[in-house]
Design a protein around this motif. Sequence first.
Motif, PDB file in Angstrom:
ATOM      1  N   GLY A  18       0.806  -1.220   0.000  1.00 58.36           N
ATOM      2  CA  GLY A  18       0.000   0.000   0.000  1.00 58.36           C
ATOM      3  C   GLY A  18       0.836   1.265   0.000  1.00 58.36           C
ATOM      4  N   LEU A  19       1.995   1.212   0.612  1.00 59.15           N
ATOM      5  CA  LEU A  19       2.868   2.381   0.647  1.00 59.15           C
ATOM      6  C   LEU A  19       3.675   2.545  -0.643  1.00 59.15           C
ATOM      7  CD1 LEU A  19       4.204   2.130   4.306  1.00 59.15           C
ATOM      8  CD2 LEU A  19       2.573   3.790   3.401  1.00 59.15           C
ATOM      9  N   ILE A  20       4.091   1.441  -1.243  1.00 59.81           N
ATOM     10  CA  ILE A  20       4.968   1.492  -2.411  1.00 59.81           C
ATOM     11  C   ILE A  20       4.197   1.520  -3.728  1.00 59.81           C
ATOM     12  CG2 ILE A  20       6.803   0.235  -3.635  1.00 59.81           C
ATOM     13  CD1 ILE A  20       7.671   1.589  -1.033  1.00 59.81           C
ATOM     14  N   ALA A  21       3.031   0.910  -3.794  1.00 55.12           N
ATOM     15  CA  ALA A  21       2.284   0.781  -5.051  1.00 55.12           C
ATOM     16  C   ALA A  21       2.004   2.117  -5.741  1.00 55.12           C
ATOM     17  CB  ALA A  21       0.988   0.017  -4.820  1.00 55.12           C
ATOM     18  N   PRO A  22       1.561   3.170  -5.053  1.00 60.09           N
ATOM     19  CA  PRO A  22       1.319   4.431  -5.768  1.00 60.09           C
ATOM     20  C   PRO A  22       2.580   4.984  -6.445  1.00 60.09           C
ATOM     21  CG  PRO A  22       0.293   4.505  -3.621  1.00 60.09           C
ATOM     22  CD  PRO A  22       1.130   3.260  -3.658  1.00 60.09           C
ATOM     23  N   LEU A  23       3.708   4.880  -5.776  1.00 64.78           N
ATOM     24  CA  LEU A  23       4.954   5.354  -6.378  1.00 64.78           C
ATOM     25  C   LEU A  23       5.351   4.496  -7.575  1.00 64.78           C
ATOM     26  CD1 LEU A  23       6.992   6.073  -3.134  1.00 64.78           C
ATOM     27  CD2 LEU A  23       5.887   7.718  -4.647  1.00 64.78           C
ATOM     28  N   PHE A  24       5.199   3.191  -7.438  1.00 71.84           N
ATOM     29  CA  PHE A  24       5.545   2.288  -8.532  1.00 71.84           C
ATOM     30  C   PHE A  24       4.670   2.546  -9.748  1.00 71.84           C
ATOM     31  CE2 PHE A  24       4.644  -1.707 -10.765  1.00 71.84           C
ATOM     32  CZ  PHE A  24       5.898  -1.947 -11.299  1.00 71.84           C
ATOM     33  N   PHE A  25       3.367   2.658  -9.541  1.00 69.12           N
ATOM     34  CA  PHE A  25       2.472   2.877 -10.677  1.00 69.12           C
ATOM     35  C   PHE A  25       2.649   4.263 -11.284  1.00 69.12           C
ATOM     36  CE2 PHE A  25       0.054  -0.655  -8.666  1.00 69.12           C
ATOM     37  CZ  PHE A  25       0.216  -1.544  -9.713  1.00 69.12           C
ATOM     38  N   ALA A  26       2.967   5.260 -10.488  1.00 69.30           N
ATOM     39  CA  ALA A  26       3.252   6.591 -11.028  1.00 69.30           C
ATOM     40  C   ALA A  26       4.516   6.547 -11.893  1.00 69.30           C
ATOM     41  CB  ALA A  26       3.416   7.607  -9.906  1.00 69.30           C
ATOM     42  N   PHE A  27       5.530   5.851 -11.439  1.00 67.71           N
ATOM     43  CA  PHE A  27       6.751   5.703 -12.221  1.00 67.71           C
ATOM     44  C   PHE A  27       6.473   4.943 -13.521  1.00 67.71           C
ATOM     45  CE2 PHE A  27      10.532   3.179 -13.303  1.00 67.71           C
ATOM     46  CZ  PHE A  27      11.418   4.209 -13.577  1.00 67.71           C
ATOM     47  N   LEU A  28       5.723   3.863 -13.438  1.00 66.55           N
ATOM     48  CA  LEU A  28       5.389   3.069 -14.622  1.00 66.55           C
ATOM     49  C   LEU A  28       4.586   3.892 -15.623  1.00 66.55           C
ATOM     50  CD1 LEU A  28       5.500   0.215 -15.884  1.00 66.55           C
ATOM     51  CD2 LEU A  28       3.318  -0.232 -14.731  1.00 66.55           C
ATOM     52  N   PHE A  29       3.611   4.630 -15.147  1.00 58.02           N
ATOM     53  CA  PHE A  29       2.803   5.490 -16.009  1.00 58.02           C
ATOM     54  C   PHE A  29       3.668   6.574 -16.651  1.00 58.02           C
ATOM     55  CE2 PHE A  29      -0.330   8.975 -16.588  1.00 58.02           C
ATOM     56  CZ  PHE A  29      -1.154   8.325 -17.487  1.00 58.02           C
ATOM     57  N   GLY A  30       4.607   7.140 -15.894  1.00 57.26           N
ATOM     58  CA  GLY A  30       5.510   8.151 -16.437  1.00 57.26           C
ATOM     59  C   GLY A  30       6.406   7.596 -17.531  1.00 57.26           C
TER      60      GLY A  30
END
Length: 126
Positions: A18-30
Amino acid sequence: MKRAFWPDRSGASALEFGLIAPLFFAFLFGVIEFGLLMWTQVGMQHAVAVTARCASVNPALCPTDNPSAIAAYATQQAFGLSLPSSTFSYSAAACGSQVSANYQFQFPQILNLAPFTLTAAACFPA
């Protein structure tokens, strides 16, 4: 018997995700958006280079007295992109046949970013 709260490890993986997923998906989307931006730039550069050569070498296919036909040809050469023909412009320059392109790359609305202007230009034979 009462268990201590701190040594309990159940749910730790869910919390970490839950803490890491938003950062990971934001990076992937970028990374995906940057790839689309680069694909558009490379496609535009290819289109203007091929079209400038066509205008200099093959006047039957790319008549220099008809800039809209040259822009339509450039649109077809843009690596699978569906760019409007108004993106491309032709001019006779000192270097030969010059074709240029300007396109507003629109990021998805969720990012709330201003459009990014992509430009490409080529002149043939110089």
